[in-house]
Design an enzyme around this catalytic site. Structure first.
Site, PDB file in Angstrom:
ATOM      1  N   CYS A 183     -17.919  -6.828   2.576  1.00 26.20           N
ATOM      2  CA  CYS A 183     -18.934  -6.265   3.446  1.00 26.20           C
ATOM      3  C   CYS A 183     -18.597  -4.801   3.695  1.00 26.20           C
ATOM      4  CB  CYS A 183     -18.977  -7.049   4.748  1.00 26.20           C
ATOM      5  SG  CYS A 183     -20.400  -6.633   5.724  1.00 26.20           S
ATOM      6  N   THR A 230       0.846  -1.196   0.000  1.00 30.76           N
ATOM      7  CA  THR A 230       0.000   0.000   0.000  1.00 30.76           C
ATOM      8  C   THR A 230       0.881   1.245   0.000  1.00 30.76           C
ATOM      9  OG1 THR A 230      -1.773  -1.163   1.150  1.00 30.76           O
ATOM     10  CG2 THR A 230      -1.795   1.242   1.281  1.00 30.76           C
ATOM     11  N   ASN A 257      -5.583  -9.488  -7.640  1.00 31.63           N
ATOM     12  CA  ASN A 257      -5.700 -10.203  -6.369  1.00 31.63           C
ATOM     13  C   ASN A 257      -6.957 -11.062  -6.284  1.00 31.63           C
ATOM     14  OD1 ASN A 257      -6.202  -7.246  -6.430  1.00 31.63           O
ATOM     15  ND2 ASN A 257      -7.427  -7.694  -4.617  1.00 31.63           N
ATOM     16  N   GLN A 314       0.800  -9.429  -6.174  1.00 32.34           N
ATOM     17  CA  GLN A 314       0.319 -10.814  -6.250  1.00 32.34           C
ATOM     18  C   GLN A 314       1.206 -11.691  -7.128  1.00 32.34           C
ATOM     19  OE1 GLN A 314      -2.015 -12.342  -4.571  1.00 32.34           O
ATOM     20  NE2 GLN A 314      -2.936 -10.566  -3.585  1.00 32.34           N
ATOM     21  N   THR A 321      12.680   4.930  10.913  1.00 34.55           N
ATOM     22  CA  THR A 321      13.672   3.898  11.233  1.00 34.55           C
ATOM     23  C   THR A 321      13.288   2.584  10.564  1.00 34.55           C
ATOM     24  OG1 THR A 321      14.080   4.987  13.335  1.00 34.55           O
ATOM     25  CG2 THR A 321      14.782   2.684  13.168  1.00 34.55           C
TER      26      THR A 321
HETATM   27  C1  LIG Z   1      -2.574  -6.400  -5.694  1.00 35.77           C
HETATM   28  C2  LIG Z   1      -2.330  -5.862  -4.318  1.00 35.77           C
HETATM   29  N1  LIG Z   1      -1.748  -4.659  -4.179  1.00 35.77           N
HETATM   30  C3  LIG Z   1      -1.500  -4.125  -2.970  1.00 35.77           C
HETATM   31  C4  LIG Z   1      -1.849  -4.778  -1.810  1.00 35.77           C
HETATM   32  C5  LIG Z   1      -1.575  -4.140  -0.482  1.00 35.77           C
HETATM   33  O1  LIG Z   1      -0.490  -4.773   0.159  1.00 35.77           O
HETATM   34  P1  LIG Z   1      -0.168  -4.525   1.701  1.00 35.77           P
HETATM   35  O2  LIG Z   1      -1.081  -5.415   2.465  1.00 35.77           O
HETATM   36  O3  LIG Z   1       1.279  -4.927   1.846  1.00 35.77           O
HETATM   37  O4  LIG Z   1      -0.336  -3.078   1.984  1.00 35.77           O
HETATM   38  C6  LIG Z   1      -2.452  -6.038  -1.905  1.00 35.77           C
HETATM   39  C7  LIG Z   1      -2.874  -6.767  -0.677  1.00 35.77           C
HETATM   40  O5  LIG Z   1      -3.998  -7.157  -0.517  1.00 35.77           O
HETATM   41  C8  LIG Z   1      -2.692  -6.598  -3.194  1.00 35.77           C
HETATM   42  O6  LIG Z   1      -3.269  -7.798  -3.343  1.00 35.77           O
END
Ligand SMILES: Cc1ncc(COP(=O)(O)O)c(C=O)c1O
Length: 382
Positions: A324, A71, A150, A178, A236
């Site tokens: 949900c 993320t 995903n 993924q 850090t």
């Molecule tokens: C395609 C994809 N991108 C980004 C993420 C986010 O990853 P993280 O949980 O490390 O923030 C995910 C996790 O569900 C994902 O499947």
């Protein structure tokens, strides 16, 4: 013993990873920015992990920027790159099946005046390379395309798109969260400028990942307040997590071909078994351009949430094609983007295999599922 078939949500930590992290937690407590011996030891651990990530992806170690997960990597790629633009808001190209950690920063940019073209996928869940390239304008500042979805596991033609985008002189980002660890992501032959990944999707720990930023591509840090990671990410370093990510990447590099074919065999056994035993099912997404571990299936007339809960009670963890949100069941945006109806999307389950799954477990699922589908269909009609 429970059966865990939700490896696209997260994966169990491999013992080798946990052992490496344990060593760091117990004995390498130094701050990687400190100049004394304890600090140098922590920095050396981070550099070892950096080399391991770089080796898996065939990039330079200096291209690896550790983050708190995918993320953060996606947010940094999008917001950090565009923050340095001096001409004001421009244009971006992406797809309509991106992860929320790409979608949400893009929506933020739209509110700030940026124009975003979301190239639609076809019924198989794929974008056309030509459609992505045709969307590029002289104002386009970045193209971002997910490597593998995903929910469906569908692979985009990232190699071809990256090459075409490069020909237009536009930076290219891919969310490969993924894909890494399940299929080959060899960047020596794919001209990606920015790429995101997350340790917990490949048997590493949660809360750590990285952004690959190649060829010295410049961007603003989005976490301000420290000189870490060559001034590209303040804070850090999570040394234990980084060490765990490094070991997870090393294991992936050594095991990849064998791992992919083992996952594929299990996934195909599941799909063939379902076809033989459960009437009224349909596979969502391409059966060819897909991660070897992923299967997304629609069970006509059955509510995915009911099925998911029934399976959970049987000791089997899967994921539904719906989320949900505020007390209501929202159908998957990815399945809707592929032209499925809200009812079809609500009747879909994602099953994703991985480390620790074996044939016996697949057969156990196949033994209970026909009856559960039957019951879920009855419950869904009342
Ligand atoms: C395609 C994809 N991108 C980004 C993420 C986010 O990853 P993280 O949980 O490390 O923030 C995910 C996790 O569900 C994902 O499947």
């Amino acid at each position: 013993m429970r059966i865990y078939l939700d490896h696209n949500a997260t994966t169990p930590v491999r013992p080798e990873v946990a052992d490496a992290m344990d060593v760091v937690q117990r004995s390498l407590f130094g701050n990687a920015s400190s100049v004394h011996e304890e600090g140098a030891a922590a920095k050396a651990e981070c550099d070892r992990a950096r080399a391991r990530v770089a080796s898996l992806l065939r990039v330079e170690p200096a291209d690896v920027l550790f983050t708190g997960g995918a993320t953060e990597a996606n947010n940094t790629a999008l917001l950090g790159l565009l923050a340095q633009r001096t001409e004001g808001p421009g244009h971006l190209v992406t797809t309509n099946v991106e992860h929320p950690s790409v979608d949400a920063p893009l929506e933020w940019l739209e509110r700030a005046g940026w124009c975003v073209t979301r190239v639609p996928v076809d019924a198989e869940g794929r974008v056309e390379e030509d459609a992505v390239v045709a969307a590029i304008t002289p104002e386009t500042a970045l193209v971002s395309v997910i490597w593998a979805n995903n929910e469906t596991g569908v692979l985009q033609p990232v190699e071809a798109i990256a090459a075409a985008v490069r020909d237009h002189g536009v930076p290219f980002h891919s969310d490969a969260t993924q894909a890494v660890g399940k299929v080959s992501v060899d960047l020596s032959s794919v001209p990606v400028d920015l790429l995101s990944l997350s340790a917990h999707k490949l048997n590493g720990p949660k809360g750590v990942g990285c952004l690959i930023a190649r060829g010295g591509i410049a961007f603003e840090p989005i976490l301000l307040g420290g000189p870490q990671e060559r001034r590209r990410r303040g804070g850090t370093e999570n040394v234990a997590g980084i060490a765990g990510l490094g070991v997870a990447c090393e294991l992936a590099e050594h095991e990849l071909p064998e791992r992919s074919s083992r996952y594929r065999a299990l996934r195909d056994r599941l799909w063939e078994g379902l076809q033989a035993k459960v009437p009224g099912i349909r596979r969502n997404g391409s059966a060819v351009f897909v991660l070897p571990n992923s299967l997304n299936v629609e069970f006509e007339g059955a509510a995915g949430e009911i099925l998911l809960q029934a399976l959970d009670l049987e000791g089997i963890a899967v994921s539904s094609g719906a989320a949900c949100a505020s007390g209501t069941i929202e159908p998957s945006q990815v399945l809707l983007a592929m032209g499925r109806s809200p009812e079809a999307a609500r009747g879909s389950l994602r099953m994703s295999v991985g480390y620790g799954v074996d044939e016996v477990q697949i057969d156990q699922l196949l033994a209970v599922l026909p009856d559960l589908v039957e019951r879920a269909r009855r419950a869904s009609t009342v």
